[in-house]
Write a protein that holds these residues in place. Structure first.
Motif, mmCIF file in Angstrom:
data_model
loop_
_atom_site.group_PDB
_atom_site.id
_atom_site.type_symbol
_atom_site.label_atom_id
_atom_site.label_comp_id
_atom_site.label_asym_id
_atom_site.label_seq_id
_atom_site.Cartn_x
_atom_site.Cartn_y
_atom_site.Cartn_z
ATOM 1 N N GLY A 99 0.810 -1.208 0.000
ATOM 2 C CA GLY A 99 0.000 0.000 0.000
ATOM 3 C C GLY A 99 0.846 1.260 0.000
ATOM 4 N N MET A 100 1.979 1.226 0.704
ATOM 5 C CA MET A 100 2.838 2.402 0.749
ATOM 6 C C MET A 100 3.414 2.692 -0.637
ATOM 7 S SD MET A 100 6.038 3.327 3.265
ATOM 8 C CE MET A 100 5.058 3.166 4.745
ATOM 9 N N ALA A 101 3.783 1.656 -1.376
ATOM 10 C CA ALA A 101 4.285 1.854 -2.735
ATOM 11 C C ALA A 101 3.197 2.427 -3.632
ATOM 12 C CB ALA A 101 4.807 0.545 -3.312
ATOM 13 N N ALA A 102 1.959 1.967 -3.438
ATOM 14 C CA ALA A 102 0.846 2.507 -4.225
ATOM 15 C C ALA A 102 0.659 3.993 -3.946
ATOM 16 C CB ALA A 102 -0.434 1.740 -3.918
ATOM 17 N N LEU A 103 0.803 4.386 -2.684
ATOM 18 C CA LEU A 103 0.689 5.809 -2.346
ATOM 19 C C LEU A 103 1.867 6.606 -2.898
ATOM 20 C CD1 LEU A 103 -0.560 5.621 1.352
ATOM 21 C CD2 LEU A 103 -1.848 6.377 -0.646
ATOM 22 N N LEU A 104 3.070 6.090 -2.738
ATOM 23 C CA LEU A 104 4.258 6.787 -3.227
ATOM 24 C C LEU A 104 4.251 6.920 -4.748
ATOM 25 C CD1 LEU A 104 6.980 5.228 -0.911
ATOM 26 C CD2 LEU A 104 6.124 7.583 -0.850
ATOM 27 N N ALA A 105 3.659 5.963 -5.443
ATOM 28 C CA ALA A 105 3.597 6.011 -6.906
ATOM 29 C C ALA A 105 2.783 7.199 -7.397
ATOM 30 C CB ALA A 105 3.026 4.714 -7.457
ATOM 31 N N ARG A 106 1.956 7.759 -6.527
ATOM 32 C CA ARG A 106 1.123 8.908 -6.903
ATOM 33 C C ARG A 106 1.823 10.247 -6.728
ATOM 34 N NH1 ARG A 106 -4.671 6.762 -4.615
ATOM 35 N NH2 ARG A 106 -4.704 4.972 -5.994
ATOM 36 N N LEU A 107 3.012 10.229 -6.139
ATOM 37 C CA LEU A 107 3.758 11.475 -5.985
ATOM 38 C C LEU A 107 4.189 11.992 -7.359
ATOM 39 C CD1 LEU A 107 5.981 10.645 -2.881
ATOM 40 C CD2 LEU A 107 3.969 12.125 -2.978
ATOM 41 N N PRO A 108 4.316 13.299 -7.512
ATOM 42 C CA PRO A 108 4.622 13.871 -8.831
ATOM 43 C C PRO A 108 5.872 13.305 -9.507
ATOM 44 C CG PRO A 108 4.017 15.604 -7.292
ATOM 45 C CD PRO A 108 4.107 14.330 -6.496
ATOM 46 N N HIS A 109 6.944 13.046 -8.744
ATOM 47 C CA HIS A 109 8.168 12.539 -9.380
ATOM 48 C C HIS A 109 8.041 11.090 -9.834
ATOM 49 C CE1 HIS A 109 8.737 11.317 -5.176
ATOM 50 N NE2 HIS A 109 9.472 10.348 -5.665
ATOM 51 N N ASN A 110 6.997 10.399 -9.415
ATOM 52 C CA ASN A 110 6.779 9.012 -9.809
ATOM 53 C C ASN A 110 5.720 8.861 -10.897
ATOM 54 O OD1 ASN A 110 8.654 7.702 -8.176
ATOM 55 N ND2 ASN A 110 7.302 7.774 -6.418
ATOM 56 N N ARG A 111 5.131 9.970 -11.322
ATOM 57 C CA ARG A 111 4.099 9.919 -12.351
ATOM 58 C C ARG A 111 4.629 10.514 -13.646
ATOM 59 N NH1 ARG A 111 -0.666 13.117 -10.255
ATOM 60 N NH2 ARG A 111 0.937 14.130 -9.072
ATOM 61 N N PRO A 112 4.209 9.936 -14.773
ATOM 62 C CA PRO A 112 4.645 10.520 -16.040
ATOM 63 C C PRO A 112 3.879 11.814 -16.296
ATOM 64 C CG PRO A 112 3.100 8.747 -16.448
ATOM 65 C CD PRO A 112 3.361 8.773 -14.948
ATOM 66 N N HIS A 113 4.510 12.733 -16.982
ATOM 67 C CA HIS A 113 3.796 13.924 -17.433
ATOM 68 C C HIS A 113 2.822 13.471 -18.506
ATOM 69 C CE1 HIS A 113 7.554 15.554 -15.783
ATOM 70 N NE2 HIS A 113 6.755 16.513 -15.350
ATOM 71 N N ALA A 114 1.677 14.116 -18.596
ATOM 72 C CA ALA A 114 0.653 13.713 -19.560
ATOM 73 C C ALA A 114 1.222 13.659 -20.978
ATOM 74 C CB ALA A 114 -0.536 14.664 -19.486
ATOM 75 N N THR A 115 2.053 14.629 -21.329
ATOM 76 C CA THR A 115 2.610 14.637 -22.690
ATOM 77 C C THR A 115 3.542 13.451 -22.903
ATOM 78 O OG1 THR A 115 4.332 16.143 -21.942
ATOM 79 C CG2 THR A 115 2.407 17.125 -23.010
#
Length: 192
Positions: A162-178
């Protein structure tokens, strides 16, 4: 074009890598730190958005993550939507343990991103230390390290995090839409 079997070993994958479309389901930071040659980065949380592009891929899909767990979860999710895929056994760790190289793009002077496992260890350790320190001020804060311990036990028993799922939502772990749009466009035109 051949469809890879459900789970394949890194040595076999290396000899047939050009026949499949490789999709790395790790976070963009993990992907940037090193990935299989030719892999496309579609993070696990973006998989549903990528369904049309993944359905359009001609040939087999090979899913990759750090250890194989997230790739297996992605495989199950895709199977529910009628998309067949395989998982690289052992993930990128298994790949490198067999002596196969990862592609590491030049990033200039930017700092290397941390793997999700390392981010989880930092967050868990920081929460435990904070709870112990604050527990000196008020005993109720001792529940924080107890909660982290319980979460780690649950994570081990269920092979989820669950912690990894939460951390994956942080901005540095998400791709930019483009970035994701460009990846999906490439995937839509990929030919195994």
């Amino acid at each position: 074009m051949t469809t890879p079997p459900p789970g394949i070993d890194p040595d076999h994958a290396r000899t047939r890598l050009q026949e499949w479309t490789v999709v790395d389901v790790r976070t963009p930071g993990e992907y940037a730190a090193g990935h299989l040659p030719g892999a496309h980065n579609v993070p696990l949380g973006s998989l549903r958005r990528a369904l049309p592009a993944l359905r359009a891929v001609d040939g087999g899909l090979l899913l990759v993550c750090a250890s194989g767990n997230r790739a297996e979860q992605a495989r199950a999710d895709l199977a529910e939507h009628g998309v067949q895929a395989s998982v690289l056994a052992g993930g990128t760790r298994g790949w490198t343990e067999r002596g196969h190289g990862l592609h590491r793009p030049e990033r200039g002077r930017s700092r290397s991103p941390w793997a999700m496992e390392r981010q989880v260890r930092l967050a868990a350790g920081a929460a435990v230390l904070a709870g112990l320190g604050l527990g000196l001020v008020h005993p109720a804060w001792r529940l924080l390290p107890a909660g982290v311990a319980g979460g780690l036990v649950f994570s081990a028993l269920t092979d989820t995090c669950g912690m990894a799922a939460l951390l994956a939502r942080l901005p540095h772990n998400r791709p930019h839409a483009t970035d994701l749009d460009a990846i999906l466009a490439r995937l839509g035109s990929a030919r195994g």
